[in-house]
Write a protein that holds these residues in place. Structure first.
Motif, short mmCIF file in Angstrom:
data_model
loop_
_atom_site.label_atom_id
_atom_site.label_comp_id
_atom_site.label_asym_id
_atom_site.label_seq_id
_atom_site.Cartn_x
_atom_site.Cartn_y
_atom_site.Cartn_z
N ALA A 63 42.21 24.49 34.46
CA ALA A 63 42.17 24.98 33.09
C ALA A 63 43.33 25.95 32.80
O ALA A 63 43.94 25.90 31.74
N CYS A 64 43.65 26.82 33.77
CA CYS A 64 44.71 27.82 33.51
C CYS A 64 46.05 27.13 33.30
O CYS A 64 46.80 27.47 32.38
N ALA A 65 46.36 26.14 34.15
CA ALA A 65 47.63 25.42 34.01
C ALA A 65 47.67 24.65 32.70
O ALA A 65 48.70 24.62 32.01
N GLU B 118 42.50 39.93 41.74
CA GLU B 118 43.03 39.90 40.37
C GLU B 118 42.74 38.58 39.66
O GLU B 118 42.84 38.48 38.45
N CYS B 119 42.42 37.56 40.44
CA CYS B 119 42.18 36.24 39.86
C CYS B 119 40.71 36.08 39.49
O CYS B 119 39.83 36.26 40.32
N ILE B 120 40.46 35.75 38.23
CA ILE B 120 39.07 35.60 37.80
C ILE B 120 38.66 34.12 37.72
O ILE B 120 37.83 33.73 36.90
N ALA B 121 39.23 33.33 38.64
CA ALA B 121 38.99 31.88 38.61
C ALA B 121 37.50 31.53 38.57
O ALA B 121 37.10 30.58 37.90
N GLY B 122 36.67 32.31 39.28
CA GLY B 122 35.24 32.01 39.30
C GLY B 122 34.66 32.01 37.89
O GLY B 122 33.89 31.12 37.52
N LEU C 121 48.54 32.73 41.06
CA LEU C 121 47.67 33.63 41.84
C LEU C 121 46.43 32.88 42.29
O LEU C 121 45.86 33.16 43.34
N GLY C 122 45.99 31.96 41.46
CA GLY C 122 44.77 31.23 41.78
C GLY C 122 44.98 29.74 41.56
O GLY C 122 45.93 29.31 40.90
N ALA C 123 44.05 28.94 42.11
CA ALA C 123 44.21 27.50 42.08
C ALA C 123 44.18 26.88 40.67
O ALA C 123 44.86 25.90 40.41
N GLN D 210 42.00 34.66 28.64
CA GLN D 210 41.31 35.96 28.69
C GLN D 210 41.51 36.65 30.04
O GLN D 210 41.09 37.79 30.22
N CYS D 211 42.15 35.96 30.96
CA CYS D 211 42.45 36.59 32.25
C CYS D 211 43.67 37.49 32.08
O CYS D 211 44.70 37.05 31.57
N PRO D 212 43.58 38.76 32.52
CA PRO D 212 44.71 39.69 32.32
C PRO D 212 46.00 39.23 32.99
O PRO D 212 47.09 39.61 32.57
N LYS E 25 51.40 37.92 35.69
CA LYS E 25 51.60 37.79 37.14
C LYS E 25 51.34 36.36 37.61
O LYS E 25 51.76 35.97 38.68
N CYS E 26 50.58 35.60 36.82
CA CYS E 26 50.16 34.28 37.26
C CYS E 26 50.75 33.19 36.36
O CYS E 26 50.44 33.12 35.17
N THR E 27 51.61 32.37 36.93
CA THR E 27 52.22 31.25 36.21
C THR E 27 52.21 30.03 37.15
O THR E 27 52.03 30.20 38.35
S1 SF4 Z 1 44.54 31.22 38.14
FE1 SF4 Z 1 45.76 32.86 37.23
S2 SF4 Z 1 45.27 32.84 35.02
FE2 SF4 Z 1 43.71 31.62 36.10
S3 SF4 Z 1 42.07 33.07 36.50
FE3 SF4 Z 1 43.35 33.11 38.34
S4 SF4 Z 1 44.84 34.75 37.97
FE4 SF4 Z 1 43.87 34.30 36.00
#
Ligand code: SF4
Lengths: 84, 365
Positions: free
Chosen positions: B351-353, B312-316, B341-343, B327-329, B334-336
């Motif tokens: 970047a996500c944080a 589910e994580c599109i970190a790549g 969910l990902g680093a 743009q990640c669903p 689910k990811c905070t």
């Molecule tokens: S870390 Fe969370 S928000 Fe960032 S790509 Fe992975 S799942 Fe999506």
């Protein structure tokens, strides 16, 4: 963890039979220990950029103050705080 | 959005924003490689001030974010099964492994500690001769001298109970991997100032030349970043592909010779797996054979199964700049940061944080 934070060298002590110079470095009100092995020319009173306990570069006082104030202002100095 | 008056140097910020707007005649996409720069761009609200023609995408330059899940699992295994004192930088502890993070291992009784510096880990090893101490040594070139020094200090002390688990990555090969990715859209790079403080800038000339892409070595304060962006856009508009140094007050072309010496003494270049991206040839450091006794990978037989990353994580895609975090669903759902969910949602340089903490983008788009 990728930040390099400017601080002022307040004292220097040598270790390992003089092979390694360790300094006390003052960041605002906080003092930390740092290795001076990457900056052999650094002296007491100099300003250095410290990254995870190692001085990586000498910088001038104006630059050091400006950068420190910026980091402090936006709350980026957490990693200097005592942990746990 | 930030008010201009909040900046340390509001006139300069305003002037650069204006100048960038004036010179940009076409749409340009620029990547800042360093996670510290991503953090600063987002936290200072600069992305909202830039003209629409200039798009910043965020690169793979967060060492915590690109450490493969398998290494997290190894660290957890060492802490739980081998009874070592496992230490690392704070951000590493919350990165999710296959089953748990180091912080969760700590909560269930493992001896996991946050340290400010790898040199403190050497001290810890000296104070606890009956215990094995392992430092989880992550980082880009900036952090390599400190991790290398910890090994040299341990050797000088004659310590037999200190080792490092390395996850060291290098910037230039990652830039090439990003350029070569078929989905890539990047036309210019801001290179990471503190990385170049250590290793210098010479490695970037061949990249600028080979791929016809402007590269500007840049600092991380708002005015530095805007100046770096301005210099990149100017090159793009003029059809130049040069290497320029915006951060010359700190970065010397040759880097720091003492630091390079220490890195070369302790480490050698190796292939590395990057979380979400895959293996990039010659993109990391490992300990030289002479220092094998300090290599946790060799010292402890670690036999753990390789697991797939969370699908589910599109970190790549985020780390290559193809997708923006919002743009990640899963972003913010689910990811905070509390339940990543990902680093890239963990580290303050991820970047996500950064988007989650400081930007309203997720709500407005
Ligand atoms: S870390 Fe969370 S928000 Fe960032 S790509 Fe992975 S799942 Fe999506």
């Amino acid at each position: 963890m990728c930040l390099a934070i400017p601080g002022k060298i307040t004292s220097i002590e040598s270790r390992y039979d003089g092979l390694v110079r360790m300094a006390k470095v003052l960041f605002g009100g906080i003092t930390k220990e740092a290795s001076l092995e990457m900056v052999p020319q650094a002296q007491i009173g100099d300003y250095v950029l410290i990254h995870v306990g190692v001085a990586i570069s000498l910088i001038d006082e104006a630059e050091a103050k400006k950068t420190f104030e910026y980091l402090e202002g936006i709350g980026e100095l957490e990693e200097l705080m005592p942990i746990n | 959005m930030k008010y201009l008056s909040e900046y340390r140097n509001p006139e300069m910020v305003e002037r650069y924003i204006e100048e960038i707007g004036k010179i940009a005649t076409k749409n340009w996409t620029i990547m800042e490689v360093c996670g510290g720069q991503t953090h600063s761009l987002v936290k200072n609200g600069l992305l909202n001030l830039l003209p629409e023609k200039v798009q910043m995408v965020h690169g793979p330059g967060c060492p915590v974010c690109v450490t493969p899940i398998n290494l997290i699992d190894k660290a957890v295994y060492l802490a739980e099964e081998k009874g070592v004192i496992l230490c690392s930088f704070g951000d590493m502890l919350r990165v999710p492994g296959a089953k748990k993070s180091l912080l969760e291992a700590k909560a269930s009784g493992a001896d996991v500690r946050i340290l400010y510096s790898p040199l403190e880990a050497v001290k810890l090893a000296k104070e606890n001769p009956q215990k094995e101490v392992v430092f989880f040594a992550v980082g880009f070139e900036t952090t390599a001298p400190a991790n290398a020094l910890s090994v040299i200090h341990a050797q000088r002390e004659g310590l037999k109970n200190y080792s490092i688990l390395t996850s060291h990555v290098l910037v230039p090969p990652a830039m090439e991997a990003v350029i070569n990715d078929e989905t890539a859209v990047i036309q210019g790079f801001l290179a990471a100032g503190h990385v170049c403080t250590i290793v210098g800038i010479s490695e970037y000339y061949p990249i600028a030349e080979k791929y016809n892409i402007p590269i500007v070595v840049t600092g991380f304060e708002p005015v530095d970043l805007l100046q770096g962006i301005y210099m990149t856009v100017k090159q793009l508009e003029e059809g130049r592909n040069d290497l320029e140094n915006q951060y010359s007050r700190v970065v010397k072309p040759e880097g720091n010779p003492e630091a390079i010496k220490v890195i070369e003494k302790v480490f050698q270049v190796c292939d590395r797996e990057w979380r979400g991206i895959g293996t990039i040839p010659n993109s990391g450091y490992e300990l030289r054979p002479e220092f094998a006794e300090f290599d946790a990978n060799i010292k402890f037989s670690i036999n753990i199964e390789k697991v797939e990353e969370n699908k589910e994580c599109i970190a790549g895609l985020v780390l290559k700049g193809v997708k923006k975090p919002h743009q990640c669903p899963q972003f913010g759902k689910k990811c905070t940061p509390l339940n990543p969910l990902g680093a890239p949602m963990v580290s303050s340089e991820g970047a996500c944080a950064a988007y989650y903490h400081f930007s309203q983008i997720s709500d407005s788009e």
